[in-house]
Design a protein around this motif. Structure first.
Motif, mmCIF file in Angstrom:
data_model
loop_
_atom_site.group_PDB
_atom_site.id
_atom_site.type_symbol
_atom_site.label_atom_id
_atom_site.label_comp_id
_atom_site.label_asym_id
_atom_site.label_seq_id
_atom_site.Cartn_x
_atom_site.Cartn_y
_atom_site.Cartn_z
ATOM 1 N N GLY A 16 15.247 9.164 5.823
ATOM 2 C CA GLY A 16 15.186 8.839 6.823
ATOM 3 C C GLY A 16 14.393 7.488 6.580
ATOM 4 N N ALA A 17 13.621 7.330 5.400
ATOM 5 C CA ALA A 17 12.508 6.075 5.939
ATOM 6 C C ALA A 17 13.370 4.726 5.546
ATOM 7 C CB ALA A 17 11.918 5.994 4.093
ATOM 8 N N SER A 18 12.931 3.847 6.509
ATOM 9 C CA SER A 18 13.741 2.489 6.717
ATOM 10 C C SER A 18 13.916 1.006 5.971
ATOM 11 C CB SER A 18 13.506 2.320 8.071
ATOM 12 O OG SER A 18 12.729 1.687 7.902
ATOM 13 N N ARG A 19 12.630 1.103 5.136
ATOM 14 C CA ARG A 19 12.185 0.661 3.944
ATOM 15 C C ARG A 19 10.956 1.432 2.729
ATOM 16 N NH1 ARG A 19 9.113 -4.621 5.642
ATOM 17 N NH2 ARG A 19 11.142 -5.552 5.810
ATOM 18 N N VAL A 20 12.227 1.520 2.053
ATOM 19 C CA VAL A 20 10.980 2.087 0.612
ATOM 20 C C VAL A 20 11.477 0.240 -0.494
ATOM 21 C CG1 VAL A 20 11.198 2.923 -1.421
ATOM 22 C CG2 VAL A 20 12.460 3.963 0.739
ATOM 23 N N VAL A 21 9.704 0.504 -0.509
ATOM 24 C CA VAL A 21 9.083 -0.261 -1.782
ATOM 25 C C VAL A 21 8.494 0.168 -3.004
ATOM 26 C CG1 VAL A 21 7.564 -2.313 -2.319
ATOM 27 C CG2 VAL A 21 8.115 -1.450 0.271
ATOM 28 N N ALA A 22 9.512 0.019 -4.357
ATOM 29 C CA ALA A 22 9.620 0.210 -5.368
ATOM 30 C C ALA A 22 8.445 -0.573 -6.354
ATOM 31 C CB ALA A 22 10.602 0.656 -6.261
ATOM 32 N N LEU A 23 7.539 0.288 -6.138
ATOM 33 C CA LEU A 23 6.358 -0.615 -7.395
ATOM 34 C C LEU A 23 6.086 -0.146 -9.096
ATOM 35 C CD1 LEU A 23 3.946 -0.420 -4.636
ATOM 36 C CD2 LEU A 23 4.813 -2.446 -5.536
ATOM 37 N N ASP A 24 5.963 -1.263 -9.592
ATOM 38 C CA ASP A 24 6.082 -1.050 -11.520
ATOM 39 C C ASP A 24 6.033 -2.119 -11.767
ATOM 40 O OD1 ASP A 24 7.010 1.914 -12.982
ATOM 41 O OD2 ASP A 24 6.741 0.086 -14.101
ATOM 42 N N ARG A 25 5.607 -2.375 -13.181
ATOM 43 C CA ARG A 25 4.837 -3.631 -13.636
ATOM 44 C C ARG A 25 6.412 -3.567 -15.244
ATOM 45 N NH1 ARG A 25 -1.735 -3.816 -15.083
ATOM 46 N NH2 ARG A 25 -2.112 -3.545 -13.417
ATOM 47 N N VAL A 26 6.766 -2.372 -15.416
ATOM 48 C CA VAL A 26 8.120 -2.474 -16.120
ATOM 49 C C VAL A 26 8.980 -2.751 -14.969
ATOM 50 C CG1 VAL A 26 9.872 -2.024 -17.853
ATOM 51 C CG2 VAL A 26 6.589 -1.046 -17.356
ATOM 52 N N PRO A 27 10.054 -4.836 -15.695
ATOM 53 C CA PRO A 27 10.899 -5.053 -14.896
ATOM 54 C C PRO A 27 12.330 -3.870 -14.732
ATOM 55 C CG PRO A 27 10.133 -6.439 -16.241
ATOM 56 C CD PRO A 27 9.230 -5.454 -16.636
ATOM 57 N N HIS A 28 12.469 -3.278 -16.309
ATOM 58 C CA HIS A 28 13.661 -2.640 -16.126
ATOM 59 C C HIS A 28 13.306 -1.371 -15.371
ATOM 60 C CE1 HIS A 28 12.101 0.317 -19.249
ATOM 61 N NE2 HIS A 28 12.921 0.953 -19.322
ATOM 62 N N GLU A 66 0.691 -6.107 -3.322
ATOM 63 C CA GLU A 66 0.119 -7.039 -2.253
ATOM 64 C C GLU A 66 1.845 -7.318 -1.899
ATOM 65 O OE1 GLU A 66 -1.464 -7.347 -5.607
ATOM 66 O OE2 GLU A 66 -3.351 -7.803 -4.055
ATOM 67 N N ALA A 67 2.998 -7.191 -2.009
ATOM 68 C CA ALA A 67 4.250 -7.010 -1.517
ATOM 69 C C ALA A 67 4.091 -6.215 -0.738
ATOM 70 C CB ALA A 67 5.317 -7.000 -2.919
ATOM 71 N N VAL A 68 4.107 -5.015 -0.792
ATOM 72 C CA VAL A 68 3.630 -3.955 0.339
ATOM 73 C C VAL A 68 2.617 -4.604 1.299
ATOM 74 C CG1 VAL A 68 2.938 -1.447 1.303
ATOM 75 C CG2 VAL A 68 4.039 -1.654 -1.109
ATOM 76 N N LEU A 69 1.856 -5.160 1.844
ATOM 77 C CA LEU A 69 1.073 -5.979 2.124
ATOM 78 C C LEU A 69 2.089 -6.563 3.289
ATOM 79 C CD1 LEU A 69 -3.068 -4.884 1.078
ATOM 80 C CD2 LEU A 69 -1.510 -3.714 2.437
ATOM 81 N N ASP A 70 1.839 -7.223 2.457
ATOM 82 C CA ASP A 70 2.754 -8.430 2.626
ATOM 83 C C ASP A 70 4.224 -8.576 4.174
ATOM 84 O OD1 ASP A 70 1.343 -10.805 1.823
ATOM 85 O OD2 ASP A 70 2.707 -11.347 -0.250
ATOM 86 N N LEU A 71 5.015 -7.869 3.389
ATOM 87 C CA LEU A 71 6.323 -6.632 3.696
ATOM 88 C C LEU A 71 6.011 -6.248 5.000
ATOM 89 C CD1 LEU A 71 8.682 -5.762 1.227
ATOM 90 C CD2 LEU A 71 9.207 -7.232 2.266
ATOM 91 N N THR A 72 4.698 -5.741 5.158
ATOM 92 C CA THR A 72 4.605 -4.896 6.092
ATOM 93 C C THR A 72 3.437 -5.839 7.510
ATOM 94 O OG1 THR A 72 2.760 -4.112 5.166
ATOM 95 C CG2 THR A 72 4.174 -2.373 5.172
ATOM 96 N N ARG A 73 3.142 -7.264 6.468
ATOM 97 C CA ARG A 73 2.348 -7.448 7.741
ATOM 98 C C ARG A 73 0.723 -7.434 7.724
ATOM 99 N NH1 ARG A 73 7.205 -8.869 11.937
ATOM 100 N NH2 ARG A 73 7.779 -10.207 10.877
ATOM 101 N N GLY A 74 0.172 -6.690 6.337
ATOM 102 C CA GLY A 74 -1.151 -6.485 6.167
ATOM 103 C C GLY A 74 -0.806 -4.823 6.710
ATOM 104 N N ARG A 75 -0.022 -4.256 7.462
ATOM 105 C CA ARG A 75 -0.743 -2.559 8.246
ATOM 106 C C ARG A 75 -0.669 -1.984 6.509
ATOM 107 N NH1 ARG A 75 3.681 0.605 9.946
ATOM 108 N NH2 ARG A 75 2.448 2.600 11.438
#
Length: 105
Positions: free
Chosen positions: A35-47, A65-74
């Protein structure tokens, strides 16, 4: 999979998953099914990021930093580290909100 049984993902939560290998892809699917509304996948490999999107991630990124940006620093409500390196553990803790859950898979 046992760790997933012990993890509670609140409905509507923002979840960050570090590492889009096989375990990370399962964690992404688990987060979406929970039931997560937002799932952020993080990896350094593009594929691997592309695989994360196919597994159900709503966003993909190569840095926390993308997670912090998407959550407005939260920060993320729940962070699942499927990579387990000292670097990702530190990054996972940093991108988890205060009183959030950090889970090392």
């Amino acid at each position: 999979s046992h760790v997933m049984e012990l993890t509670t993902i609140p409905l509507g939560a923002t979840v960050a998953v570090l590492g889009c290998g096989p375990i990370g892809l399962l964690a992404i699917a688990f987060a979406k099914m929970s039931g997560a509304s937002r799932v952020v996948a993080l990896d350094r490999v593009p594929h691997r990021l592309a695989l994360g999107a196919r597994a159900g991630a709503t966003e993909t990124a190569s840095s926390i930093e993308a997670v912090l940006d998407l959550t407005r620093g939260r920060g993320a409500d729940v962070t699942l580290d499927a990579a387990g390196s000292p670097e990702t553990i530190a990054a996972a803790i940093e991108c988890t909100r205060p009183s959030g859950q950090f889970v090392l898979i």
